[in-house]
Write a protein that holds these residues in place. Structure first.
Motif, mmCIF file in Angstrom:
data_model
loop_
_atom_site.group_PDB
_atom_site.id
_atom_site.type_symbol
_atom_site.label_atom_id
_atom_site.label_comp_id
_atom_site.label_asym_id
_atom_site.label_seq_id
_atom_site.Cartn_x
_atom_site.Cartn_y
_atom_site.Cartn_z
ATOM 1 N N LEU A 58 -5.856 -4.519 -0.686
ATOM 2 C CA LEU A 58 -5.005 -4.771 0.010
ATOM 3 C C LEU A 58 -3.592 -3.831 -0.061
ATOM 4 C CD1 LEU A 58 -4.536 -8.699 -0.642
ATOM 5 C CD2 LEU A 58 -5.723 -7.437 1.271
ATOM 6 N N TRP A 59 -3.003 -3.747 0.975
ATOM 7 C CA TRP A 59 -1.547 -2.384 0.715
ATOM 8 C C TRP A 59 -0.561 -3.564 0.597
ATOM 9 C CZ3 TRP A 59 -5.775 -0.772 3.840
ATOM 10 C CH2 TRP A 59 -6.308 0.350 3.421
ATOM 11 N N GLU A 60 0.618 -2.650 0.110
ATOM 12 C CA GLU A 60 1.838 -3.145 -0.231
ATOM 13 C C GLU A 60 2.325 -4.236 0.733
ATOM 14 O OE1 GLU A 60 4.967 -0.155 -0.434
ATOM 15 O OE2 GLU A 60 6.281 -1.656 -1.567
ATOM 16 N N SER A 102 0.603 0.381 -5.672
ATOM 17 C CA SER A 102 1.257 -0.977 -5.811
ATOM 18 C C SER A 102 0.708 -1.199 -7.207
ATOM 19 C CB SER A 102 0.757 -1.989 -4.894
ATOM 20 O OG SER A 102 1.217 -1.796 -3.591
ATOM 21 N N ALA A 103 -0.680 -0.857 -7.709
ATOM 22 C CA ALA A 103 -1.276 -1.548 -8.996
ATOM 23 C C ALA A 103 -0.563 -0.658 -10.180
ATOM 24 C CB ALA A 103 -2.616 -0.886 -9.140
ATOM 25 N N ARG A 104 -0.091 0.671 -9.899
ATOM 26 C CA ARG A 104 0.904 1.372 -10.858
ATOM 27 C C ARG A 104 2.042 0.539 -11.068
ATOM 28 N NH1 ARG A 104 1.535 6.540 -8.543
ATOM 29 N NH2 ARG A 104 -0.863 6.421 -7.965
ATOM 30 N N ARG A 105 2.537 0.144 -10.070
ATOM 31 C CA ARG A 105 3.827 -0.583 -10.290
ATOM 32 C C ARG A 105 3.697 -2.196 -11.023
ATOM 33 N NH1 ARG A 105 5.451 -0.789 -4.686
ATOM 34 N NH2 ARG A 105 6.861 -2.497 -5.518
ATOM 35 N N GLY A 106 2.311 -2.355 -11.207
ATOM 36 C CA GLY A 106 1.992 -3.629 -11.919
ATOM 37 C C GLY A 106 1.797 -4.910 -10.956
ATOM 38 N N LEU A 107 1.536 -4.506 -9.572
ATOM 39 C CA LEU A 107 1.499 -5.746 -8.808
ATOM 40 C C LEU A 107 -0.070 -5.877 -8.444
ATOM 41 C CD1 LEU A 107 3.940 -4.258 -5.689
ATOM 42 C CD2 LEU A 107 4.141 -6.292 -7.664
ATOM 43 N N ASP A 108 -0.245 -7.267 -8.447
ATOM 44 C CA ASP A 108 -1.603 -7.706 -8.110
ATOM 45 C C ASP A 108 -1.298 -8.340 -6.486
ATOM 46 O OD1 ASP A 108 -4.017 -9.111 -7.667
ATOM 47 O OD2 ASP A 108 -4.222 -9.746 -9.886
ATOM 48 N N LEU A 109 -1.763 -7.745 -5.609
ATOM 49 C CA LEU A 109 -1.685 -8.164 -4.299
ATOM 50 C C LEU A 109 -2.362 -9.383 -3.973
ATOM 51 C CD1 LEU A 109 -1.077 -4.669 -2.808
ATOM 52 C CD2 LEU A 109 0.688 -6.536 -3.347
ATOM 53 N N PRO A 110 -3.677 -9.406 -4.099
ATOM 54 C CA PRO A 110 -4.325 -10.613 -3.840
ATOM 55 C C PRO A 110 -3.815 -11.750 -4.514
ATOM 56 C CG PRO A 110 -5.841 -8.917 -4.306
ATOM 57 C CD PRO A 110 -4.665 -8.236 -4.771
#
Ligand code: ZN
Ligand code: ZN
Length: 178
Positions: A58-60, A102-110
């Motif tokens: 998924l994207w931002e 986004s992963a580098r910013r610590g986000l887990d989008l799913p």
């Protein structure tokens, strides 16, 4: 202003990076077309594959898109649009991963998308029970198999809605936890 328009206006699309490498500004327009009530024109289908979701990431914009889709489903949309919105929501909650930025910013989008869908659990239950658009009950049920924390409640829904759910939902074939 319709709830879906309010929800679209709440997000800063321009500052988000779309999967296509552009800013996510065009996503706001795409969603508006998708959820159009069709007063003057029919809603038109727009694929957000490669922009918000892909089979692997998924994207931002995904969590913002999830919020908008839920707002649109709570509103009065054309049956065809309802089916498209549920398909899109299903892509959001079954996302396999997060784009590297986004992963580098610590986000887990799913996870973020699933959390949003859990907050609208009753809306999804209503979609299964009302069976008001082609394919909608099945798509909503499959979303529930991912986000409904109460498995006993899910089994009960499967039984009650058996007459109109597709065979994969009835038999539990599409439910990883069944
Ligand atoms: Zn894009
Ligand atoms: Zn199914």
């Amino acid at each position: 202003m319709r709830p879906v328009e309010t929800e679209i206006a709440r997000h800063d699309w321009k500052s988000m990076l779309c999967g296509c490498g552009d800013s996510a500004e065009h996503i706001a327009r795409d969603l508006l077309r998708l959820a159009d009530r069709g007063s003057r024109q029919e809603p038109s289908h727009v694929s957000l594959e490669g922009h918000v979701w892909s089979p692997v990431v998924l994207w931002e914009p995904a969590p913002a898109v999830t919020s908008v889709v839920l707002a649109a489903l709570a509103d009065d949309v054309a049956p065809t649009a309802r089916g498209w919105l549920l398909d899109l929501l299903q892509c959001m909650v079954t996302g396999e991963g997060t784009d590297s930025e986004s992963a580098r910013r610590g986000l887990d989008l799913p996870e973020l998308c699933k959390d949003l869908a859990v907050q609208s659990l009753w809306l999804l239950h209503k979609e299964v029970m009302s069976n008001r658009a082609p394919g909608a009950a099945g798509a909503a049920f499959e979303i529930l198999t991912v986000v409904e924390p109460d498995r006993a409640r899910l089994r009960r829904v499967r039984k009650i809605a058996a007459d109109w759910l597709p065979v994969c939902c009835r038999t539990g074939l599409c439910d990883d936890d069944a």
